[in-house]
Design a protein around this motif. Structure first.
Motif, PDB file in Angstrom:
ATOM      1  N   UNK A 179      -6.927   2.810  -0.417  1.00  0.00           N
ATOM      2  CA  UNK A 179      -7.719   3.744   0.325  1.00  0.00           C
ATOM      3  C   UNK A 179      -8.821   2.729   0.685  1.00  0.00           C
ATOM      4  N   UNK A 180      -9.504   2.103  -0.197  1.00  0.00           N
ATOM      5  CA  UNK A 180     -10.464   1.376  -0.049  1.00  0.00           C
ATOM      6  C   UNK A 180     -10.699   0.309   0.988  1.00  0.00           C
ATOM      7  N   UNK A 181      -9.316  -0.417   0.845  1.00  0.00           N
ATOM      8  CA  UNK A 181      -9.213  -1.566   1.730  1.00  0.00           C
ATOM      9  C   UNK A 181      -8.559  -1.022   3.116  1.00  0.00           C
ATOM     10  N   UNK A 182      -7.903  -0.106   3.162  1.00  0.00           N
ATOM     11  CA  UNK A 182      -7.121   0.471   4.549  1.00  0.00           C
ATOM     12  C   UNK A 182      -7.825   1.697   4.938  1.00  0.00           C
ATOM     13  N   UNK A 183      -8.519   1.685   6.057  1.00  0.00           N
ATOM     14  CA  UNK A 183      -9.317   2.535   6.593  1.00  0.00           C
ATOM     15  C   UNK A 183      -8.538   3.516   7.573  1.00  0.00           C
ATOM     16  N   UNK A 184      -7.399   3.270   8.160  1.00  0.00           N
ATOM     17  CA  UNK A 184      -6.892   4.131   9.161  1.00  0.00           C
ATOM     18  C   UNK A 184      -5.308   4.617   8.679  1.00  0.00           C
ATOM     19  N   UNK A 185      -5.455   5.021   7.288  1.00  0.00           N
ATOM     20  CA  UNK A 185      -4.080   5.575   6.821  1.00  0.00           C
ATOM     21  C   UNK A 185      -4.284   7.138   6.783  1.00  0.00           C
TER      22      UNK A 185
END
Length: 392
Positions: free
Chosen positions: A203-209
């Motif tokens: 979640x820290x590295x992927x902002x559009x989930x």
């Protein structure tokens, strides 16, 4: 932190001693930094009493070495007294980067060498320690955990050897089969799942989930890892699917039966982000085949989460699959040796486990329950809620 308030009233088992072997040096230093910081900040009326003697120190590391003779034989030595200490030995049996001289030749250390070194250093404490605990993230010989026909039971034997040397607790991560603890039923054995850390770093590295069953799915690459995937899917409220490996049992290649095909069981993955979760990436062939199959079924993004990134066949194939869009991210922990090449890859996310290990050691040293640490559902819910609320 709440857990600190709870356990500060409990008398420690003994002065804390941390002995990371050379294979686990970097991880051990990080764990030590957390422990030193926490114990300096804690306030309690009891800290000046004799029961808390040695509670606050500048370092909890105890120097240990395993020098070798020209024949390759070795010995374990400790640089200071450990009498009455609560010792925590840390070892990474998969660290093949370390070498030693064998009759003038350079020899890379195998899991067998690391395990022997662990026993040597335990033996060097010579029964003086108050309690001995072993933190072995990748459980030695855990892939040889059951017997088929005329085979050895290496993992069970190794656990019994450690217990016979006086080890009270063995902490491992994502054991290949936790039932191997049946070999030592009267001693402490914990297998820890790093699922909270995976979710936090993803979640820290992927902002559009979008974390819901319409947009995301959890996949188990084989039937053996179903329990892991079921837990992952349940805490996130997602659907899950599974691949079944069809193998050719008429031949053996590199010690195993080759996979003929991956059969998928589950609902459609079209347009969804998928998380493949497994205990390890060894050669990676199985994981890559699953990722390619998911992309063929029109999955949007493919994230691979594995506790141990061994990458025994190198990274070339992973680079190729990333460039071709079959995988988007790979997350593995720092519980085993990571090459500089791996850390430099754009698709790789390093999941740091040092804080979690420090929490476990701190609780064990106070003889406090590990239940809250081993069941991270509350923490997972908290981080997912923050993500959904836009705190990204």
């Amino acid at each position: 932190m709440l857990y600190e308030e709870k356990i500060i009233e409990t008398i420690p088992v003994g002065p804390l001693g941390l002995i990371p072997l050379k294979s686990c040096k970097d991880l051990g230093n990080k764990v030590n930094d957390y422990l030193v910081g926490w114990r300096k900040e804690r306030e309690s009326e009891h800290k000046s009493t004799i029961a808390f003697s040695g509670y606050q120190r500048d370092t909890y590391l105890i120097g240990a070495s395993t020098p070798r003779f020209g024949t390759g034989e070795a010995k374990g030595t400790l640089q200071e007294s450990v009498r009455g200490d609560d010792l925590y030995f840390m070892v990474d049996v998969c660290n093949y980067s370390l070498t030693y001289s064998l009759c003038g030749m350079t020899n890379h250390m195998s899991p067998d060498d690391h395990f022997q070194d662990l026993k040597r250093v335990i033996a060097a404490s010579a029964g003086k320690a108050r309690r001995i605990n072993v933190i072995m993230p990748f459980l030695y010989e855990s892939r040889q955990h059951k017997r088929s026909s005329r085979e050895s039971l290496d993992c069970a034997l190794a656990l019994q050897e450690l217990v016979n040397m006086g080890v009270e607790n063995i902490i491992t991560f994502d054991a290949h089969d936790p039932r191997v603890q049946n070999a030592i039923p009267l001693k402490g054995f914990e297998t820890v799942q790093p699922i909270y850390q995976f979710i936090k770093h993803l979640l820290k590295n992927e902002k559009e989930l979008e974390i819901d069953s319409d947009h995301m799915m959890v996949i188990s690459p084989d039937e053996g890892g179903m329990g892991r995937a079921v837990y992952f899917a349940n805490v996130l409220g997602l659907d899950m699917g599974m691949f079944y490996k069809r193998r050719d049992y008429t031949q053996i290649v590199n010690g195993r039966n080759p996979i003929v095909a991956h059969e998928f069981l589950g609902s459609s993955v079209e347009g969804k982000d998928v998380i493949i979760v497994d205990d390890m990436i060894s050669s990676g062939e199985s994981m890559l085949d699953v990722a390619k199959e998911l992309k063929r079924r029109k999955a949007r993004k493919v994230f691979v989460c594995a506790t141990f990134g061994l990458f025994t066949n190198g990274l070339a194939k992973f680079d190729e699959y990333y460039e071709n869009g079959f995988i988007d991210r790979i997350l593995t922990t720092n519980l085993v040796y990571q090459t500089p090449d791996l850390l430099s890859r754009p698709y790789y996310i390093d999941v740091d486990m040092s804080k979690y290990i420090a929490l476990i050691i701190d609780n064990l040293n106070h003889d406090a329950s590990l239940s809250d640490l081993l069941n991270p559902t509350t923490r997972i819910n908290r981080v997912v809620e923050r993500y959904r609320a836009g705190d990204r």
